[in-house]
Design an enzyme around this catalytic site. Structure first.
Site, PDB file in Angstrom:
ATOM      1  N   GLY A  12     -21.013  -3.597  -6.185  1.00 41.58           N
ATOM      2  CA  GLY A  12     -21.431  -4.252  -6.806  1.00 41.58           C
ATOM      3  C   GLY A  12     -20.775  -4.591  -8.008  1.00 41.58           C
ATOM      4  CG  LEU A  13     -22.819  -6.366 -12.743  1.00 36.60           C
ATOM      5  CD1 LEU A  13     -22.081  -8.356 -12.394  1.00 36.60           C
ATOM      6  CD2 LEU A  13     -24.094  -6.804 -12.921  1.00 36.60           C
ATOM      7  CE1 TYR A 144     -32.644   1.367 -14.795  1.00 37.89           C
ATOM      8  CE2 TYR A 144     -31.871   1.527 -12.201  1.00 37.89           C
ATOM      9  CZ  TYR A 144     -31.619   1.157 -13.459  1.00 37.89           C
ATOM     10  OH  TYR A 144     -30.287   0.998 -13.825  1.00 37.89           O
ATOM     11  CB  VAL A 174     -24.432  -5.486 -16.749  1.00 43.19           C
ATOM     12  CG1 VAL A 174     -22.781  -5.341 -16.619  1.00 43.19           C
ATOM     13  CG2 VAL A 174     -24.868  -3.702 -16.859  1.00 43.19           C
ATOM     14  NE  ARG A 216     -34.773  -7.047 -21.590  1.00 46.93           N
ATOM     15  CZ  ARG A 216     -36.004  -6.466 -22.415  1.00 46.93           C
ATOM     16  NH1 ARG A 216     -36.296  -6.580 -23.862  1.00 46.93           N
ATOM     17  NH2 ARG A 216     -37.208  -6.409 -21.205  1.00 46.93           N
TER      18      ARG A 216
HETATM   19  P1  NAP Z   1     -25.754  -3.808  -7.696  1.00 43.48           P
HETATM   20  O1  NAP Z   1     -24.807  -4.758  -8.137  1.00 43.48           O
HETATM   21  O2  NAP Z   1     -26.615  -3.996  -7.732  1.00 43.48           O
HETATM   22  O3  NAP Z   1     -24.924  -2.322  -7.248  1.00 43.48           O
HETATM   23  C1  NAP Z   1     -25.531  -1.716  -6.480  1.00 43.48           C
HETATM   24  C2  NAP Z   1     -24.456  -0.608  -5.710  1.00 43.48           C
HETATM   25  O4  NAP Z   1     -25.059   0.623  -5.725  1.00 43.48           O
HETATM   26  C3  NAP Z   1     -23.926  -1.620  -4.211  1.00 43.48           C
HETATM   27  O5  NAP Z   1     -22.724  -1.211  -4.182  1.00 43.48           O
HETATM   28  C4  NAP Z   1     -24.406  -0.968  -3.790  1.00 43.48           C
HETATM   29  O6  NAP Z   1     -24.038  -0.689  -1.924  1.00 43.48           O
HETATM   30  C5  NAP Z   1     -25.031   0.542  -4.001  1.00 43.48           C
HETATM   31  N1  NAP Z   1     -25.708   1.255  -3.187  1.00 43.48           N
HETATM   32  C6  NAP Z   1     -27.026   0.877  -3.596  1.00 43.48           C
HETATM   33  N2  NAP Z   1     -27.701   2.334  -2.643  1.00 43.48           N
HETATM   34  C7  NAP Z   1     -27.596   2.642  -2.193  1.00 43.48           C
HETATM   35  C8  NAP Z   1     -27.221   4.313  -1.233  1.00 43.48           C
HETATM   36  N3  NAP Z   1     -28.100   3.768  -0.855  1.00 43.48           N
HETATM   37  N4  NAP Z   1     -25.741   4.298  -0.777  1.00 43.48           N
HETATM   38  C9  NAP Z   1     -24.506   3.613  -0.882  1.00 43.48           C
HETATM   39  N5  NAP Z   1     -24.412   3.080  -2.217  1.00 43.48           N
HETATM   40  C10 NAP Z   1     -25.906   2.366  -2.516  1.00 43.48           C
HETATM   41  O7  NAP Z   1     -25.654  -3.007  -9.427  1.00 43.48           O
HETATM   42  P2  NAP Z   1     -24.934  -2.868 -10.754  1.00 43.48           P
HETATM   43  O8  NAP Z   1     -25.489  -3.997 -11.308  1.00 43.48           O
HETATM   44  O9  NAP Z   1     -23.707  -2.896 -10.530  1.00 43.48           O
HETATM   45  O10 NAP Z   1     -25.471  -1.190 -11.421  1.00 43.48           O
HETATM   46  C11 NAP Z   1     -24.221  -0.416 -11.048  1.00 43.48           C
HETATM   47  C12 NAP Z   1     -24.596   0.347 -11.815  1.00 43.48           C
HETATM   48  O11 NAP Z   1     -24.916   0.140 -13.104  1.00 43.48           O
HETATM   49  C13 NAP Z   1     -25.985   1.629 -11.516  1.00 43.48           C
HETATM   50  O12 NAP Z   1     -26.419   2.665 -11.782  1.00 43.48           O
HETATM   51  C14 NAP Z   1     -27.488   0.323 -12.193  1.00 43.48           C
HETATM   52  O13 NAP Z   1     -27.960   1.313 -12.968  1.00 43.48           O
HETATM   53  C15 NAP Z   1     -26.308   0.711 -13.775  1.00 43.48           C
HETATM   54  N6  NAP Z   1     -26.842   0.004 -14.465  1.00 43.48           N
HETATM   55  C16 NAP Z   1     -26.936  -1.680 -14.476  1.00 43.48           C
HETATM   56  C17 NAP Z   1     -27.152  -2.527 -15.236  1.00 43.48           C
HETATM   57  C18 NAP Z   1     -27.705  -4.179 -15.277  1.00 43.48           C
HETATM   58  O14 NAP Z   1     -27.727  -4.460 -16.200  1.00 43.48           O
HETATM   59  N7  NAP Z   1     -27.065  -4.691 -13.710  1.00 43.48           N
HETATM   60  C19 NAP Z   1     -27.633  -2.602 -16.646  1.00 43.48           C
HETATM   61  C20 NAP Z   1     -27.487  -0.683 -17.005  1.00 43.48           C
HETATM   62  C21 NAP Z   1     -27.034  -0.237 -16.356  1.00 43.48           C
HETATM   63  P3  NAP Z   1     -24.480  -2.269  -1.454  1.00 43.48           P
HETATM   64  O15 NAP Z   1     -23.311  -3.135  -1.968  1.00 43.48           O
HETATM   65  O16 NAP Z   1     -23.879  -2.176  -0.117  1.00 43.48           O
HETATM   66  O17 NAP Z   1     -25.500  -2.791  -1.762  1.00 43.48           O
HETATM   67  O1  GFB Z   2     -33.028  -8.063 -17.121  1.00 39.84           O
HETATM   68  P1  GFB Z   2     -34.370  -8.093 -16.843  1.00 39.84           P
HETATM   69  O2  GFB Z   2     -35.329  -8.463 -15.613  1.00 39.84           O
HETATM   70  O3  GFB Z   2     -35.067  -6.046 -16.857  1.00 39.84           O
HETATM   71  O4  GFB Z   2     -35.305  -9.030 -17.382  1.00 39.84           O
HETATM   72  P2  GFB Z   2     -35.097  -5.837 -18.740  1.00 39.84           P
HETATM   73  C1  GFB Z   2     -36.622  -8.972 -17.995  1.00 39.84           C
HETATM   74  C2  GFB Z   2     -36.633 -10.035 -19.393  1.00 39.84           C
HETATM   75  O5  GFB Z   2     -36.315 -11.424 -19.126  1.00 39.84           O
HETATM   76  C3  GFB Z   2     -38.702  -9.912 -19.163  1.00 39.84           C
HETATM   77  C4  GFB Z   2     -37.498 -12.456 -18.959  1.00 39.84           C
HETATM   78  O6  GFB Z   2     -38.973 -10.797 -20.762  1.00 39.84           O
HETATM   79  C5  GFB Z   2     -38.925 -11.222 -18.519  1.00 39.84           C
HETATM   80  O7  GFB Z   2     -40.401 -12.348 -18.781  1.00 39.84           O
HETATM   81  N1  GFB Z   2     -37.128 -13.639 -17.535  1.00 39.84           N
HETATM   82  C6  GFB Z   2     -36.857 -14.617 -18.071  1.00 39.84           C
HETATM   83  C7  GFB Z   2     -37.389 -12.475 -16.380  1.00 39.84           C
HETATM   84  N2  GFB Z   2     -37.340 -14.878 -16.030  1.00 39.84           N
HETATM   85  C8  GFB Z   2     -36.601 -13.976 -15.510  1.00 39.84           C
HETATM   86  C9  GFB Z   2     -36.205 -13.911 -14.686  1.00 39.84           C
HETATM   87  O8  GFB Z   2     -36.378 -15.331 -13.470  1.00 39.84           O
HETATM   88  N3  GFB Z   2     -35.926 -12.885 -13.944  1.00 39.84           N
HETATM   89  C10 GFB Z   2     -36.349 -11.637 -14.594  1.00 39.84           C
HETATM   90  N4  GFB Z   2     -35.888 -10.089 -13.934  1.00 39.84           N
HETATM   91  N5  GFB Z   2     -36.456 -11.978 -15.418  1.00 39.84           N
HETATM   92  C11 GFB Z   2     -34.627  -3.613 -16.398  1.00 39.84           C
HETATM   93  C12 GFB Z   2     -35.023  -3.102 -16.131  1.00 39.84           C
HETATM   94  O9  GFB Z   2     -35.510  -4.274 -17.885  1.00 39.84           O
HETATM   95  O10 GFB Z   2     -33.260  -3.720 -17.813  1.00 39.84           O
HETATM   96  C13 GFB Z   2     -33.891  -2.519 -15.091  1.00 39.84           C
HETATM   97  O11 GFB Z   2     -36.316  -3.502 -15.445  1.00 39.84           O
HETATM   98  C14 GFB Z   2     -32.461  -1.923 -15.521  1.00 39.84           C
HETATM   99  O12 GFB Z   2     -34.449  -0.934 -14.849  1.00 39.84           O
HETATM  100  C15 GFB Z   2     -32.332  -2.879 -16.446  1.00 39.84           C
HETATM  101  O13 GFB Z   2     -32.250  -0.868 -16.189  1.00 39.84           O
HETATM  102  C16 GFB Z   2     -30.516  -3.087 -16.954  1.00 39.84           C
HETATM  103  O14 GFB Z   2     -33.828  -5.869 -19.413  1.00 39.84           O
HETATM  104  O15 GFB Z   2     -36.639  -5.994 -18.743  1.00 39.84           O
END
Ligand code: NAP
Ligand code: GFB
Length: 328
Positions: A12-13, A144, A174, A216
């Site tokens: 993933g990311l 979540y 992220v 954010r």
């Molecule tokens: P992502 O791009 O959606 O990647 C998710 C990863 O988890 C992928 O490698 C996916 O595998 C794997 N996965 C999902 N379900 C699975 C399952 N049932 N069994 C095994 N692997 C599974 O997410 P990410 O953004 O990298 O997030 C990684 C971590 O960072 C997560 O714990 C997330 O909560 C945390 N995080 C993310 C953000 C953000 O803004 N992105 C912010 C804060 C924390 P596949 O590739 O096979 O689907």
């Molecule tokens: O990244 P995001 O979806 O999640 O951001 P959160 C949501 C904010 O971006 C809201 C605005 O204020 C939305 O109104 N926004 C504008 C959009 N255009 C878009 C769009 O096209 N898509 C999305 N998604 N938002 C998440 C949590 O909260 O933060 C998750 O729900 C996760 O659990 C993530 O932890 C890191 O920052 O609001």
């Protein structure tokens, strides 16, 4: 003594960010692969971690000494609002299976991933590591958030009963290469990048959801990756550690969208759809504890505009194979 690091969620990311850092930083440098280390980046195709049996088989195969546990059902605001039970249950299953396996296989250390969105919606700012459980999370992603908060409880319980060295990281929002860019389920920056790309290609308006007013903090995946590598090697407390840019880096969704429009060179019509939800207004996280620990490592955050440019370039170059949801 060989070190075998299993990165769940490795495809993933964040996982691909860590893979990039491990493969590009000089060997034996602060953030590079150390001699004697082996790194394994695992996706769901190799093991569905919702299954305890498949999780145990994965650990049997790799016999990790260390785990960076990223695997999760992950999504932006709108995916979370639509699937609260899935985000609760899938992540509870994944987290319990991984921590149980890490205990059974006597892993020396596990870092699991929380998120700043697990914090109480009504709490004194700034958010720091002591405030996670001081109130209910925002309604939009309570499934979540509770699953992720429980990891902190699990870590304390494993430490208390068995002395396991399990800890956690709390990243802020992220973005970066290899993100999920699906228009409905993605986080804001990748969703907007994809939507702006289509507006530019088709000459249609670029619509940002919500009012643009929420605030954010955004961290580049490749910076976060370095912090995970550093935390794996240097952080020995069970207490979570916030991995975020500073409070002074907090931007509004509109400011982020403006930066994206400029990074994409979009010249068309750009507006807001205020019928869509805004979600949590802000979740300002303090990175004071992290900065205190990073002294002397030479770590620097990548400037937001530079990170956005790199991500836009990656997206344009990899559009055909990126996770854009278009194949569905
Ligand atoms: P992502 O791009 O959606 O990647 C998710 C990863 O988890 C992928 O490698 C996916 O595998 C794997 N996965 C999902 N379900 C699975 C399952 N049932 N069994 C095994 N692997 C599974 O997410 P990410 O953004 O990298 O997030 C990684 C971590 O960072 C997560 O714990 C997330 O909560 C945390 N995080 C993310 C953000 C953000 O803004 N992105 C912010 C804060 C924390 P596949 O590739 O096979 O689907
Ligand atoms: O990244 P995001 O979806 O999640 O951001 P959160 C949501 C904010 O971006 C809201 C605005 O204020 C939305 O109104 N926004 C504008 C959009 N255009 C878009 C769009 O096209 N898509 C999305 N998604 N938002 C998440 C949590 O909260 O933060 C998750 O729900 C996760 O659990 C993530 O932890 C890191 O920052 O609001």
């Amino acid at each position: 003594m060989s070190v075998r690091v299993l990165v769940t969620g490795g495809t993933g990311l964040v996982g691909q960010g860590i893979k990039y850092v491990i493969e590009t930083e000089p060997e034996n440098s602060t953030f590079g692969k150390q001699s004697g280390e082996e790194w394994f980046f695992i996706g769901s195709k190799e093991a569905d971690l919702k299954s305890q049996e498949q999780t145990m088989k994965l650990f049997e195969k790799y016999k990790p000494t260390h785990v960076i546990h990223l695997a999760a059902l992950v999504g932006g605001l709108f995916a979370n609002m639509a699937r609260k039970l899935d985000f609760l249950r899938d992540n509870l299953l994944i987290n319990d299976n991984v921590l149980h396996a890490a205990h059974e296989f006597k892993c020396k250390k596990v870092i699991s991933c929380l998120s700043t969105c697990v914090y109480p919606d009504k709490v004194e700012y700034p958010l720091d590591e002591t405030k996670i459980h001081q109130g209910l999370p925002h309604e939009s992603n309570f499934g979540y958030a509770h699953a992720k908060r429980l990891v902190d409880v699990q870590n304390h319980a494993y430490k208390d009963q068995y002395g396991d060295n399990f800890t956690s990281a709390i990243p802020t929002n992220v973005f970066g290469p290899h993100d999920n860019f699906d228009l409905e389920s993605a986080h804001v920056l990748p969703a907007l990048m994809h939507r702006c790309y289509l507006a530019q290609k088709n000459g249609t308006p670029f619509v940002v959801w919500g009012t643009g007013k929420p605030l954010r903090q955004f961290i580049y995946s490749r910076d976060l990756a370095k912090l995970f590598v550093w935390q794996l090697r240097n952080y020995e407390s069970v207490e979570p550690l916030i991995l975020s840019v500073g409070e002074d880096e907090e931007v509004s969704i509109k400011q982020a969208a403006d930066a994206l429009v400029s990074a994409m060179g979009f010249k068309g019509d750009y507006r807001f759809d205020e019928t869509k939800a805004d979600g949590q207004f802000r979740k300002p996280a303090s990175n004071k504890k992290l900065l205190g620990l990073l002294k002397g490592t030479g770590f620097q955050f990548t400037p937001f505009e530079k990170a956005l440019d790199e991500t836009v370039q990656w997206f344009r170059q990899n559009y055909e194979t990126a996770r854009t949801g278009k194949k569905q």
